[in-house]
Design a protein around this motif. Structure first.
Motif, PDB file in Angstrom:
ATOM      1  N   VAL A 152       0.169  15.306  22.097  1.00 27.45           N
ATOM      2  CA  VAL A 152       0.472  15.096  20.679  1.00 27.45           C
ATOM      3  C   VAL A 152      -0.598  15.785  19.835  1.00 27.45           C
ATOM      4  CG1 VAL A 152       0.734  13.350  18.885  1.00 27.45           C
ATOM      5  CG2 VAL A 152       1.520  12.874  21.207  1.00 27.45           C
ATOM      6  N   ASN A 153      -0.166  16.505  18.858  1.00 26.50           N
ATOM      7  CA  ASN A 153      -1.088  17.077  17.884  1.00 26.50           C
ATOM      8  C   ASN A 153      -1.249  16.104  16.732  1.00 26.50           C
ATOM      9  OD1 ASN A 153      -2.260  19.770  18.235  1.00 26.50           O
ATOM     10  ND2 ASN A 153      -0.148  20.350  18.691  1.00 26.50           N
ATOM     11  N   ILE A 154      -2.465  15.789  16.393  1.00 30.02           N
ATOM     12  CA  ILE A 154      -2.721  14.908  15.255  1.00 30.02           C
ATOM     13  C   ILE A 154      -2.550  15.738  13.987  1.00 30.02           C
ATOM     14  CG2 ILE A 154      -4.432  13.454  14.123  1.00 30.02           C
ATOM     15  CD1 ILE A 154      -5.676  13.033  16.917  1.00 30.02           C
ATOM     16  N   PHE A 155      -1.816  15.166  13.046  1.00 27.73           N
ATOM     17  CA  PHE A 155      -1.526  15.901  11.820  1.00 27.73           C
ATOM     18  C   PHE A 155      -2.813  16.197  11.056  1.00 27.73           C
ATOM     19  CE2 PHE A 155      -0.823  15.889   7.239  1.00 27.73           C
ATOM     20  CZ  PHE A 155       0.090  16.922   7.128  1.00 27.73           C
ATOM     21  N   SER A 156      -2.892  17.378  10.514  1.00 27.86           N
ATOM     22  CA  SER A 156      -4.024  17.741   9.656  1.00 27.86           C
ATOM     23  C   SER A 156      -3.507  18.582   8.500  1.00 27.86           C
ATOM     24  CB  SER A 156      -5.052  18.553  10.458  1.00 27.86           C
ATOM     25  OG  SER A 156      -6.073  19.008   9.594  1.00 27.86           O
ATOM     26  N   ASN A 157      -4.046  18.341   7.309  1.00 30.47           N
ATOM     27  CA  ASN A 157      -3.685  19.190   6.171  1.00 30.47           C
ATOM     28  C   ASN A 157      -4.882  20.029   5.725  1.00 30.47           C
ATOM     29  OD1 ASN A 157      -5.213  17.154   5.119  1.00 30.47           O
ATOM     30  ND2 ASN A 157      -3.836  16.671   3.417  1.00 30.47           N
ATOM     31  N   VAL A 158      -5.854  20.160   6.633  1.00 29.31           N
ATOM     32  CA  VAL A 158      -7.069  20.919   6.310  1.00 29.31           C
ATOM     33  C   VAL A 158      -6.874  22.365   6.769  1.00 29.31           C
ATOM     34  CG1 VAL A 158      -9.556  21.091   6.676  1.00 29.31           C
ATOM     35  CG2 VAL A 158      -8.452  18.834   6.594  1.00 29.31           C
ATOM     36  N   LYS A 159      -6.834  23.265   5.812  1.00 29.65           N
ATOM     37  CA  LYS A 159      -6.643  24.683   6.156  1.00 29.65           C
ATOM     38  C   LYS A 159      -7.901  25.218   6.831  1.00 29.65           C
ATOM     39  CE  LYS A 159      -3.506  25.791   2.397  1.00 29.65           C
ATOM     40  NZ  LYS A 159      -3.466  26.308   1.046  1.00 29.65           N
ATOM     41  N   ASN A 160      -7.735  25.905   7.927  1.00 32.08           N
ATOM     42  CA  ASN A 160      -8.831  26.497   8.719  1.00 32.08           C
ATOM     43  C   ASN A 160      -9.723  25.470   9.404  1.00 32.08           C
ATOM     44  OD1 ASN A 160      -8.052  29.081   7.945  1.00 32.08           O
ATOM     45  ND2 ASN A 160      -9.306  28.953   6.094  1.00 32.08           N
ATOM     46  N   GLY A 161      -9.317  24.208   9.401  1.00 38.15           N
ATOM     47  CA  GLY A 161     -10.154  23.202  10.040  1.00 38.15           C
ATOM     48  C   GLY A 161      -9.332  22.046  10.545  1.00 38.15           C
ATOM     49  N   VAL A 191       0.860  -1.185   0.000  1.00 34.83           N
ATOM     50  CA  VAL A 191       0.000   0.000   0.000  1.00 34.83           C
ATOM     51  C   VAL A 191       0.899   1.239   0.000  1.00 34.83           C
ATOM     52  CG1 VAL A 191      -1.859   1.198   1.196  1.00 34.83           C
ATOM     53  CG2 VAL A 191      -1.669  -1.295   1.374  1.00 34.83           C
ATOM     54  N   ASN A 192       0.730   2.062  -1.018  1.00 30.65           N
ATOM     55  CA  ASN A 192       1.443   3.356  -1.012  1.00 30.65           C
ATOM     56  C   ASN A 192       0.583   4.360  -0.243  1.00 30.65           C
ATOM     57  OD1 ASN A 192       2.993   2.063  -3.031  1.00 30.65           O
ATOM     58  ND2 ASN A 192       3.599   4.101  -3.783  1.00 30.65           N
ATOM     59  N   LEU A 193       1.158   4.931   0.776  1.00 32.19           N
ATOM     60  CA  LEU A 193       0.443   5.941   1.559  1.00 32.19           C
ATOM     61  C   LEU A 193       0.957   7.312   1.155  1.00 32.19           C
ATOM     62  CD1 LEU A 193       0.952   4.356   5.112  1.00 32.19           C
ATOM     63  CD2 LEU A 193      -0.869   3.867   3.504  1.00 32.19           C
ATOM     64  N   SER A 194       0.051   8.215   0.886  1.00 30.87           N
ATOM     65  CA  SER A 194       0.527   9.577   0.596  1.00 30.87           C
ATOM     66  C   SER A 194       1.221  10.114   1.855  1.00 30.87           C
ATOM     67  CB  SER A 194      -0.633  10.484   0.206  1.00 30.87           C
ATOM     68  OG  SER A 194      -1.486  10.689   1.314  1.00 30.87           O
ATOM     69  N   ASP A 195       2.089  11.065   1.650  1.00 30.98           N
ATOM     70  CA  ASP A 195       2.835  11.647   2.771  1.00 30.98           C
ATOM     71  C   ASP A 195       1.871  12.144   3.857  1.00 30.98           C
ATOM     72  OD1 ASP A 195       5.219  12.572   4.019  1.00 30.98           O
ATOM     73  OD2 ASP A 195       4.701  14.605   3.396  1.00 30.98           O
ATOM     74  N   ASP A 196       0.762  12.744   3.418  1.00 35.04           N
ATOM     75  CA  ASP A 196      -0.233  13.248   4.377  1.00 35.04           C
ATOM     76  C   ASP A 196      -0.815  12.126   5.218  1.00 35.04           C
ATOM     77  OD1 ASP A 196      -0.143  15.881   3.403  1.00 35.04           O
ATOM     78  OD2 ASP A 196      -1.434  15.311   1.727  1.00 35.04           O
ATOM     79  N   LEU A 197      -1.117  11.024   4.561  1.00 36.54           N
ATOM     80  CA  LEU A 197      -1.755   9.921   5.280  1.00 36.54           C
ATOM     81  C   LEU A 197      -0.775   9.306   6.289  1.00 36.54           C
ATOM     82  CD1 LEU A 197      -4.232   8.203   5.674  1.00 36.54           C
ATOM     83  CD2 LEU A 197      -3.477   6.716   3.814  1.00 36.54           C
ATOM     84  N   TYR A 198       0.471   9.171   5.855  1.00 36.61           N
ATOM     85  CA  TYR A 198       1.479   8.604   6.770  1.00 36.61           C
ATOM     86  C   TYR A 198       1.638   9.497   7.999  1.00 36.61           C
ATOM     87  CZ  TYR A 198       5.800   6.604   8.494  1.00 36.61           C
ATOM     88  OH  TYR A 198       6.754   6.017   9.291  1.00 36.61           O
ATOM     89  N   LYS A 199       1.709  10.803   7.764  1.00 35.12           N
ATOM     90  CA  LYS A 199       1.855  11.719   8.909  1.00 35.12           C
ATOM     91  C   LYS A 199       0.631  11.639   9.816  1.00 35.12           C
ATOM     92  CE  LYS A 199       4.883  15.150   6.812  1.00 35.12           C
ATOM     93  NZ  LYS A 199       4.890  16.380   6.020  1.00 35.12           N
ATOM     94  N   TYR A 200      -0.531  11.513   9.196  1.00 35.45           N
ATOM     95  CA  TYR A 200      -1.755  11.459  10.001  1.00 35.45           C
ATOM     96  C   TYR A 200      -1.777  10.195  10.867  1.00 35.45           C
ATOM     97  CZ  TYR A 200      -6.578  10.786  11.342  1.00 35.45           C
ATOM     98  OH  TYR A 200      -7.703  10.562  12.091  1.00 35.45           O
ATOM     99  N   VAL A 201      -1.544   9.036  10.250  1.00 31.45           N
ATOM    100  CA  VAL A 201      -1.699   7.802  11.022  1.00 31.45           C
ATOM    101  C   VAL A 201      -0.597   7.674  12.086  1.00 31.45           C
ATOM    102  CG1 VAL A 201      -3.009   6.513   9.332  1.00 31.45           C
ATOM    103  CG2 VAL A 201      -0.531   6.463   9.229  1.00 31.45           C
ATOM    104  N   THR A 202       0.598   8.129  11.759  1.00 31.54           N
ATOM    105  CA  THR A 202       1.662   8.011  12.768  1.00 31.54           C
ATOM    106  C   THR A 202       1.419   8.982  13.930  1.00 31.54           C
ATOM    107  OG1 THR A 202       3.015   9.466  11.406  1.00 31.54           O
ATOM    108  CG2 THR A 202       3.461   7.116  11.245  1.00 31.54           C
ATOM    109  N   SER A 203       0.935  10.173  13.616  1.00 32.48           N
ATOM    110  CA  SER A 203       0.665  11.111  14.718  1.00 32.48           C
ATOM    111  C   SER A 203      -0.537  10.637  15.536  1.00 32.48           C
ATOM    112  CB  SER A 203       0.446  12.533  14.197  1.00 32.48           C
ATOM    113  OG  SER A 203      -0.706  12.591  13.388  1.00 32.48           O
ATOM    114  N   LYS A 204      -1.501   9.993  14.867  1.00 35.17           N
ATOM    115  CA  LYS A 204      -2.659   9.470  15.618  1.00 35.17           C
ATOM    116  C   LYS A 204      -2.221   8.319  16.529  1.00 35.17           C
ATOM    117  CE  LYS A 204      -7.173   9.265  16.449  1.00 35.17           C
ATOM    118  NZ  LYS A 204      -7.308   8.104  17.276  1.00 35.17           N
ATOM    119  N   ASN A 205      -1.295   7.502  16.027  1.00 35.06           N
ATOM    120  CA  ASN A 205      -0.759   6.433  16.892  1.00 35.06           C
ATOM    121  C   ASN A 205      -0.131   7.022  18.143  1.00 35.06           C
ATOM    122  OD1 ASN A 205      -1.479   4.438  15.161  1.00 35.06           O
ATOM    123  ND2 ASN A 205       0.576   3.974  14.419  1.00 35.06           N
ATOM    124  N   LYS A 206       0.687   8.047  17.936  1.00 32.66           N
ATOM    125  CA  LYS A 206       1.359   8.679  19.091  1.00 32.66           C
ATOM    126  C   LYS A 206       0.331   9.294  20.029  1.00 32.66           C
ATOM    127  CE  LYS A 206       5.682   9.959  16.901  1.00 32.66           C
ATOM    128  NZ  LYS A 206       6.337  11.076  16.239  1.00 32.66           N
TER     129      LYS A 206
END
Lengths: 322, 791
Positions: A296-305, A268-283
């Motif tokens: 820990v802040n969960i990664f988000s790439n949603v601007k203003n949200g 499974v190729n994970l986009s960079d965003d998805l990898y950052k999200y799942v690893t930060s959610k694990n932490k």
């Protein structure tokens, strides 16, 4: 040896609870935001869920769907369509293409409009698959509570299968890679009067494995059926990498028919965003069990949200282990 | 034609005790701009033109010394100062002449002041008094931690008689290890560091122990609420050799023994004893070999201990369980002062410092053979488990003071230190007679060995009457794990005298620190670990610029304003989600995966007004400051405030002498609330969307959004402490009753804030009732202590 910390923590706890006084203090509620969640793949149409964030003192029950937003989809910055709401999701008719840029803009005229962009993850070819079978002898002790004694060891044997999956990184992309394993497990019914098993179909079941990779592997759950060890490509950028996994042989055996089921190997190729999200959610989840851990802040790439807009793609091969 | 110059030199001593006086001013009263101060060993050296001079020496609390001499050659004059009862007002600030002195960002706090100020539970505490100074933050409620100009607790070089002390906390930081009755002099450097100091980024706290009375025996006992102290000093050989010994111990554990006995007496099957105490002991011997040579041997030993013992008995069986947790420092310094010439003074020191943290658990029980009922023998089974960590520091130091001429005073020296880092070893022992079993094993981290060599030189140059500069450089070299790190650290300080009452000051200092400190608590747990730099986490460095003005007003007031800007590189912080609980086996290397390297910066302005003379004396300090940190992997690289970033800090310390028998002390502190990390909002995470839509009861919980680290401010901290001292002369000495009120108006300051359901709250299942709560530690606390000082 974590026990050594229990005593200082206990003493600290005792000291503080002995002398402390608990006082309510006011907390300012922050302005609410749109939560945009969408993980897209090259196997289905894009769908987006929108909810409203809640205040830190509010109940989880206050989470509310946003059903009246205008949600627009862009492909490589070109407007494609306005997405339609149904059953909790905004749907598109578009199936994403690998290597393509997608943007979603959502606005409900109440909360701040949000926007998120991701690239559809590329697919990677599996270069080589190898396996070996080993019988491992393990010793175990058992303790008799009646006599309070450890008794003679019992020897247990497990048959294990070591799977090696070699891939090559595309140096142009910034993806992460995950190995998942699955097998089609036969379903049986046992009709009377003789209760002999009758096969009625198969279920694709994801297999948990022990990763033998010493690199910085992270155990990742994309959804209930897709989980495995993942690694960011910055550890082997442009080079080959071999996933090494250990499974129990019984996971792929059909004991009723004394046959071996094919093993499905997914990269499974994970986009960079998805990898950052799942690893930060694990932490984040791990830290929630440790009261002294730094938050820990969960990664988000949603601007203003909040939330995540990310992608993955899958390539599958199968292996019949004899 | 220039007049020939000669040097007058010697030591300055207290007439009644023979103790050498640090920082006393020596000058020619006929030409007041020619002056110097005694160094930390009481030695002075002053080069003057040939002719008649009025050699003068002043030190607050002592009569002015003056002697007219005709200087024709280098001359040695040892100055004996008499304590002047007529001017024996309470001294608040040291004798350092803030206007004259080239050094900036430095404060002397006399121990007499510290002893008069009210403190928690009446325990005189050096570090808590220092927290009242501008530029110093105090950390959490009640703690002895000091945070100087945006630096962390690890960035303070704390020296006791020149020996670094690695853990300065008793009782998880609520008390410091320094016994106020054994200390003679305290100097805090916040910036503009002289080149002779190195190894930490943010401050140097130079604490000197008393030397012992050379003239007569003297002593002091003090009984307080939680601890008692004694001090004994006197000559072993009058005017030749003296000693001082001072100790203290808490006795909460002793006071609870009757209750524990009572409880044990009621239970015939099990006895339980447990408790906590700390003790420390300071001792020093000081021997005058000749007028030119003197040796000192000083030591400090302190220990905290938590213990629990439980014994259970039934029939002929017995089960003993023991648990000990103890930690402490030992420091020792062997020092030799030698006067090579009137211009060259030298000090050579061997130092040893050790900090150990030990956890031990043991169990022993008897049993009969399980398998052979015929066997009547009672067998014994024992096991013990221990964990040991710490640091050892051994050093050889040389320091030279060279009075080159009337315009150049040079200091230079070297320091070689050998350090052993002990990141944690576990030991287990099991013996079982019945099973014929014997196991004795250890595992854990190997010790790390490091060598550090330092060489420095500084020159205080009088360019003209108005301008004086101190130029220095410190070079250090640190070797660990086959890697050598080194650093050149320039230091510059300058003073421009605008008039005899006003001076402008500037300083620049570059500091390097080769030690990292692993902690993410603010309470000084004994589990905190010192570790050396590595390739991934190189030496921490800082550069500090400071500028200020010092003004003398109406002879009674000193006023100063200082501004500073400090940058810090290669700081470490725990990663998001990590904590010290994760640092276990493999700590010597494994810790690197738990921390991050980043940068920080701090800037601000400090205002201090002091009054040193009169019945009412004290100081008011105000600090306006900003302290930030930035780490690429914390809060997505956003700049965030340091936990002890405090916009406004006020410290007021006043002592009022009501009459000869009563004085009153009061302190008031105010500080912007500490920064803590709290969630701002919550949201439904991606993986719970399906469950939410399908109304699944479990798996629909929300996740918290923090925004940034340290994004929330606790309520402002303020507190008033008041104390009264009642003195009475008795036949054999002076008796003092001290009464104090800590937190006099019972302000419920926040020690910790959390949403209920946090660390110390009840688990919550229904967030409908969720609240943000603060936990307050110390309400109004009265204290009383009795002190008797023998004549």
């Amino acid at each position: 040896m974590k026990n050594k910390y229990l005593i200082p923590l206990f003493l600290l706890f005792a000291l503080i609870t002995a002398c402390s006084e608990v006082i309510d203090i006011k907390v300012d509620e922050k302005e609410k935001n749109i939560v945009l969640n969408s993980v897209i793949s090259d196997q289905e149409e894009i769908k987006v869920n929108l909810t409203k964030s809640i205040g830190i003192l509010e109940s989880d029950k206050k989470v509310a769907l946003i059903e009246d937003a205008t949600v627009e989809l862009f492909e490589n910055d070109i407007f494609i369509e306005k997405m339609n709401y149904a059953n909790g999701y905004y749907f598109s008719s578009l199936i994403p293409q690998t290597g393509t840029k997608y943007t979603i803009k959502a606005n409900n005229n109440v909360l701040k409009p949000v926007e998120a962009t991701t690239y559809m993850a590329n697919k990677t070819n599996i270069k080589r698959i190898n396996y070996s079978i080993d019988s491992t002898w393990r010793t175990e002790q058992w303790y008799d509570t009646l006599t309070q004694t450890f008794y003679d060891t019992i020897i247990v044997s497990y048959e294990e299968v070591k799977i090696l999956v070699e891939i090559t990184d595309n140096p142009q992309t910034n993806d992460a890679y995950m190995l998942t394993l699955a097998a089609k497990r036969p379903n049986y019914v046992y009709p009377p009067p003789d209760y002999l098993p009758v096969k009625v179909g198969d279920t694709l079941v994801t297999i948990y494995y022990n990763s033998l990779n010493k690199e910085a592997m992270e155990w990742v759950n994309i959804n209930q059926n897709m989980y495995g060890g993942a690694i960011a490509d910055n550890f082997f950028s442009g080079q080959t990498f071999t996933f090494s996994a250990l499974i129990y042989a019984w996971d792929i055996k059909d004991y009723q028919n004394n046959t071996t089921m094919p093993l499905y190997i997914n990269i499974v190729n994970l986009s960079d965003d998805l990898y950052k999200y799942v690893t930060s959610k694990n932490k984040y989840d791990e830290a929630s069990y440790n009261p002294l851990a730094e938050p820990v802040n969960i990664f988000s790439n949603v601007k203003n949200g909040f939330g995540i807009f990310a992608s993955y793609s899958v390539i599958t091969d199968s292996l019949l282990i004899k | 034609m220039f007049a020939q110059k000669h040097t007058v030199s010697g030591f300055i001593e207290d007439a009644s005790s023979g103790e050498r006086l640090i920082g006393a001013a020596v000058f020619d009263a006929n030409k007041i701009t020619n002056g110097t101060t005694s160094n930390v060993y009481g030695f002075y050296s002053l080069t003057l033109p040939e002719g008649n001079i009025k050699l003068s020496c002043s030190f607050v609390g002592y009569s002015l010394f003056q002697k007219e001499i005709t200087l024709k050659k280098d001359t040695t004059i040892n100055i004996i100062l008499n304590s002047d009862v007529l001017i024996d007002e309470i001294v608040i600030s040291g004798e350092r002449n803030q206007v004259e002195d080239v050094q900036m960002s430095v404060v002397d706090v006399p121990i007499k002041t510290i002893q008069k100020l009210p403190v928690l539970l009446g325990e005189v505490d050096v570090l808590k008094s220092i927290q009242l100074l501008p530029g110093v933050q105090s950390g959490t409620e009640g703690s002895s931690g000091i945070y100087v100009r945006g630096g962390g607790p690890d960035q303070n070089l704390i020296l006791l008689d020149g020996v670094p002390v690695y853990n300065v906390n008793h009782l998880f930081g609520f008390f410091s290890v320094f016994n106020g009755y054994a200390i003679s002099d305290i100097t805090l450097y916040k910036g503009g560091f002289p080149a002779r100091y190195s190894g930490r980024l943010s401050s140097v706290l130079d604490i000197r122990m008393k030397e012992g009375n050379m003239k007569k025996y003297a002593g002091e006992v003090s009984i307080g609420i939680i601890a008692s102290k004694f001090t004994l000093e006197g000559p072993i050989v009058k005017d030749k050799t003296s000693f001082i010994i001072s100790g203290r111990r808490t006795y909460l554990d002793l006071l609870t023994i009757p209750f524990q006995l009572l409880f044990s007496g009621l239970n015939t099957e099990a006895t339980f004893f447990g408790g906590y105490f700390f003790h420390d002991l300071n001792a020093k011997i000081n021997h005058k070999i000749s007028d030119k040579d003197r040796i000192f041997l000083s030591t400090y030993m302190g220990r905290d201990k938590v213990y629990m013992n439980m014994i259970s008995k039934w029939d002929e069986y017995q089960d003993k369980t023991r648990f000990d947790l103890h930690w402490g420092n030992i420091t020792t310094a062997l020092r030799w002062n030698h006067v090579f010439s009137p211009k060259l003074f030298a000090n050579f020191t061997l130092t040893y410092s050790q900090y150990n943290f030990v956890t031990e658990a043991a169990n022993e029980y008897q049993y009969h053979s399980w398998s052979n009922p015929e066997d009547d023998k009672l067998y014994t089974s024992k096991y013990s488990l221990g964990y040991f960590s710490g640091i050892i520091d051994e050093a050889i130091v040389s320091d030279f003071d060279y009075n080159l001429n009337s315009k150049n005073r040079i200091k230079f020296g070297t320091n070689y230190a050998y350090r052993i880092f002990k990141p944690g070893i576990s030991a287990m022992s099991i013996t079982d007679e019945g099973e014929d079993m014997e196991i004795d094993t250890t595992w854990g981290n190997t010790n790390l060995h490091a060598n550090e060599f330092t060489i420095y030189a500084e020159d205080e140059i009088s360019i003209n009457k108005a301008i004086k500069v101190n130029l220095g450089v410190n070079y250090s070299n640190f070797a660990v794990r086959d890697t050598i790190y080194d650093s050149w650290q320039p230091r510059i300080a300058a003073r421009v005298l605008m008039s005899d009452k006003v001076s402008l000051k500037f300083s620049y200092s570059h500091m390097t620190q080769y030690l990292h400190f692993l902690t993410n608590t603010s309470i000084g747990l004994p589990t905190d670990l010192w570790l050396p730099v590595t390739d991934l986490f190189p030496p921490e460095t800082s550069i500090q610029y400071a500028a200020g003005i010092a003004i003398k007003i109406f002879k009674k007031y000193n006023f100063s304003i200082e501004g500073y800007y400090k940058t810090m590189e290669n700081l470490i912080e725990y990663k998001e989600g990590a904590s010290f609980l994760d640092i276990e086996e493999g700590a010597s290397v494994g810790w690197e995966s738990k921390v991050l390297s980043g940068r920080g910066w701090a800037y601000g302005a400090e205002f201090l007004i002091e009054k040193n003379i009169g019945d009412l004396s004290g100081w008011i300090g105000y600090t306006l400051s900003w302290t930030n940190r930035q780490f690429d992997e914390i809060a997505f690289g956003k700049v965030f405030p340091y936990r002890y970033d405090s916009r406004h800090d006020i410290g007021i310390a006043l002592i009022y002498k009501i009459n000869d028998h009563i004085d009153m002390g009061a302190t008031w502190v105010y500080g912007t609330g500490s920064a803590v990390t709290l969630a701002e909002q919550r949201f439904l995470p991606y993986e719970n969307v399906e469950n939410y839509l399908n109304n699944v009861e479990w798996g629909t919980s929300t996740s918290e959004y923090y925004g940034s680290r340290n994004n929330y401010r606790m309520p402002a901290y303020h507190r008033l402490d008041i104390g009264f001292n009642f003195m009475k002369e008795k036949k054999r000495g002076t008796r003092t009753w001290s009464f104090g009120l800590y937190n006099a108006y019972n302000r419920q300051n926040a020690f910790y804030v959390d949403f209920n359901g946090g660390l110390f709250g009840e688990y919550y299942s229904d967030r409908e009732t969720r609240k943000l709560v603060k936990y307050s530690l110390f309400p109004i606390i009265p204290s009383v202590s009795y002190n008797f000082k023998f004549k």
